[in-house]
Scaffold this active site. Structure first.
Site, PDB file in Angstrom:
ATOM      1  CB  SER A 150      -0.891   0.007   1.253  1.00  0.00           C
ATOM      2  OG  SER A 150      -1.570   1.244   1.387  1.00  0.00           O
ATOM      3  CE1 TYR A 163      -4.381  -2.142   4.723  1.00  0.00           C
ATOM      4  CE2 TYR A 163      -3.543   0.039   4.195  1.00  0.00           C
ATOM      5  CZ  TYR A 163      -3.957  -1.208   3.798  1.00  0.00           C
ATOM      6  OH  TYR A 163      -3.956  -1.531   2.456  1.00  0.00           O
ATOM      7  CE  LYS A 167      -1.672  -4.158   3.145  1.00  0.00           C
ATOM      8  NZ  LYS A 167      -1.659  -5.461   2.452  1.00  0.00           N
TER       9      LYS A 167
END
Length: 247
Positions: A150, A163, A167
């Site tokens: 990401s 998150y 990533k």
């Protein structure tokens, strides 16, 4: 780019985690349309069943969808045994399974359970797949592994710290594993860009609707993934997003 018929004659066996919705589902359908065999997994049986129906419209009769929780090493190990028995080692793996915190929140407002779940799926799930598949791919000295990353794995962003953390870990894991592989194999960390999915909706709200659809993305991503070579081993790449966000 190869035509659908050309690709069908040399169809690849492609493992996709998190295949039942969003990017995974769109990518599976696009690759199946191009004549490749999909080996997918997800935790949601009813979504797997509906995807199986859609995949039946395409040429390969051998698509295999399995209910698997990538957080569980044992569940992944069972899947790998099934895949190897039925197909042998896959040609391509796309580690796509991922989740994000359900609501944007500062670190102090995110529960330990939710933080742990995101790390377990996004990082440990990816590692579980790599741990079990890579040793079986090495004897052939070929194979492409795409770990979906990401933009938030390359820059910090507020309110989605678990998150982002996961990533960033996927980026580091990809670069490290790339250095362990024989010259014929390739690991890439791939930022998909901004796509209108439930996950992006959680993060950006209605702004997400300005982004490209999963189907538009999958058309570009499939071509990119199918053309990866060892020259890309260890690279951090991005599928270009032609959409624009309001300022």
């Amino acid at each position: 780019m190869a035509t659908c018929c050309e690709e069908a004659n040399g169809g690849k066996k492609i493992v996709i985690t998190g295949v039942s919705q969003g990017l995974g589902r769109a990518l599976a359908l696009e690759l199946a349309k191009r004549g490749h065999t999909i080996i997918g997994c997800s935790r949601t049986q009813n979504k797997l069943d509906s995807l199986q129906q859609q995949l039946s419209n395409y040429s390969s009769p051998n698509h295999l969808l399995l209910k698997v929780d990538v957080r569980s090493d044992e569940s992944v190990e069972t899947m790998v045994r099934t895949v190897i028995h039925k197909f042998g080692a896959p040609d391509i793996i796309v580690n796509n399974a991922a989740t994000i915190n359900k609501e944007n929140a500062k670190i102090g407002d995110i529960s330990r359970e939710e933080f742990d779940d995101i790390i377990d799926i996004n990082v440990k799930g990816t590692a579980n797949v790599l741990r079990h598949f890579i040793p079986l791919m090495i004897p052939r000295n070929q194979g492409i592994i795409v770990n979906i990353s990401s933009l938030f794995g390359r820059m910090g962003a507020p309110l989605v710290s678990p998150y982002c953390s996961s990533k960033w870990a996927v980026e580091g894991l990809s670069k490290s594993v790339a250095k362990e592989l024989p010259n014929g194999m390739t690991v890439v960390a791939l930022d998909p860009g901004l796509i209108y999915t439930e996950m992006l909706l959680c993060s950006l709200g209605k702004v997400a609707s300005n982004c490209q659809s999963p189907q538009e993305w999958a058309f570009k991503a499939a071509s990119m993934i199918l053309n990866f070579t060892n020259a890309y081993n260890g690279a951090s790449l991005t599928v270009e997003d032609p959409g624009t966000l309001p300022t």
